[in-house]
Design an enzyme around this catalytic site. Structure first.
Site, PDB file in Angstrom:
ATOM      1  N   ARG A 213       1.170  -9.404   2.974  1.00  0.00           N
ATOM      2  CA  ARG A 213      -0.095  -8.915   3.519  1.00  0.00           C
ATOM      3  C   ARG A 213      -1.272  -9.556   2.793  1.00  0.00           C
ATOM      4  O   ARG A 213      -2.304  -9.858   3.388  1.00  0.00           O
ATOM      5  CB  ARG A 213      -0.156  -7.394   3.420  1.00  0.00           C
ATOM      6  CG  ARG A 213       0.799  -6.692   4.375  1.00  0.00           C
ATOM      7  CD  ARG A 213       1.039  -5.241   3.997  1.00  0.00           C
ATOM      8  NE  ARG A 213      -0.194  -4.459   3.976  1.00  0.00           N
ATOM      9  CZ  ARG A 213      -0.269  -3.211   3.507  1.00  0.00           C
ATOM     10  NH1 ARG A 213       0.829  -2.620   3.010  1.00  0.00           N
ATOM     11  NH2 ARG A 213      -1.414  -2.557   3.533  1.00  0.00           N
ATOM     12  N   CYS A 289      -5.895  -1.882  -2.718  1.00  0.00           N
ATOM     13  CA  CYS A 289      -4.623  -1.889  -1.990  1.00  0.00           C
ATOM     14  C   CYS A 289      -4.946  -1.827  -0.507  1.00  0.00           C
ATOM     15  O   CYS A 289      -5.896  -2.462  -0.054  1.00  0.00           O
ATOM     16  CB  CYS A 289      -3.719  -0.750  -2.441  1.00  0.00           C
ATOM     17  SG  CYS A 289      -4.410   0.904  -2.206  1.00  0.00           S
TER      18      CYS A 289
END
Length: 332
Positions: A213, A289
């Site tokens: 990601r 995150c």
């Protein structure tokens, strides 16, 4: 086990020694056996157990339902999506304001002197984010159970399955949020306009998401979000601070690695020189995150290394990438 008083003896997991402190500061990590000893010591009125389990939006599991079906005896449920501030983009579990935090503590029967012990059903996943919230509001008398509910069960400690009993409401004044604890979008954009390799005052941004990601090769779990990363940020997947275990029934759970192995993971992510600067307080650091949850794992891992000032980008990648002016980097 007399761990916590006005002048207290504090247990240090790295040295397994007790030292005296004038500050009511609990260890960051407690084992199930240590928690059991505390709650069975006859001073349970000064200890509050909180289940802070949280699941990703695409998970079929429901944290509150699982808490109602089984929990550590005497625990209350801390809903991180509920104890939160509103966000202009509609994001959940954002850092609450002082009043929201204080009212939640009162509802949970927590006073400023209460030793708050937090756990989750993953082992280590969402409990560090909850601990970050308490510590950022100055509630130093707070810890997590390293290994959470699975380790608690695996080591033979009892569970409650009856309906939970609500605590007597507590009294909690309005606390102050520690300066620099939370970073916002403007902070991150201003910081990302400078290269940390050439500017020693730039904060290093550590991204806890999985590497795919971060690089942009894997999709985000939230529909419609671009993958990629904030300019000049570093990939440090939160699992690199953790170790996996299996219970006797085959369930996997996580605990923190020893500090030496956490340091090695940090070295691999940013380089030994930068890692040493972070630990010595010479290089400021921010954790990020997907939505501010597993950034708490990196925050806590750095605390275990003795890093005092660690900021957390609350909205993290979800908020950052939703904004049309965001600069997004991808790595092939």
């Amino acid at each position: 086990m007399a761990l916590f008083r006005t002048s207290i003896r504090v247990f240090h997991s790295s040295t397994r020694k007790m030292t005296t402190s004038s500050v009511t500061r609990a260890p960051f990590l407690l084992s199930p056996n240590q928690v059991s000893e505390l709650t069975n010591s006859g001073h349970t009125h000064s200890v509050s157990l909180l289940d802070s389990t949280w699941f990703m939006p695409n998970s079929p599991r429901n944290a509150k339902d699982e808490f109602l079906s089984k929990r550590i005896r005497g625990a209350q449920f801390l809903d991180l999506d509920e104890v939160a501030s509103s966000h202009e983009l509609g994001l959940k579990h954002m850092m609450p304001d002082s009043q929201t935090f204080a009212r939640a503590c009162e509802k949970l029967g927590i006073s400023p002197s209460t030793h708050v012990i937090i756990y989750d059903s993953h082992g280590v996943f969402s409990s560090p984010r909850a601990l970050f919230m308490f510590r950022s509001f100055g509630h130093e008398n707070s810890s997590i159970i390293d290994g959470g509910l699975p380790r608690w069960v695996d080591e033979g400690h009892p569970l409650d399955t009856a309906a939970p009993i609500l605590p007597e409401p507590g009294t909690y004044g309005l606390p102050n949020l520690k300066e620099g604890a939370i970073k916002n979008y403007d902070d991150i954009v201003a910081n990302s306009q400078h290269d940390p390799a050439t500017n020693g005052h730039v904060e290093l941004v550590l991204d806890a998401r999985p590497k795919g990601r971060y690089t942009g090769t894997d999709p985000e779990p939230r529909p419609g979000l671009s993958s990629g990363h904030i300019p000049h940020s570093y990939s440090l997947t939160f699992n690199l601070f953790l170790q996996k275990h299996k219970t006797k029934t085959g369930q996997e759970y996580s605990t923190f690695l020893p500090p030496s192995e956490i340091k090695a993971a940090l070295d691999n992510a940013v380089g030994t020189a930068e890692a040493n600067q972070i630990i010595n307080g010479q290089r400021p650091v921010v954790t990020s995150c997907g939505s501010g949850m597993t950034a708490g794992v990196l925050w806590l891992g750095l605390q275990l290394l003795g890093v005092k000032q660690v900021g957390l980008y609350d909205e993290s990648w979800t908020g950052y990438s939703m904004r049309p002016t965001s600069q997004i980097q991808k790595t092939s």
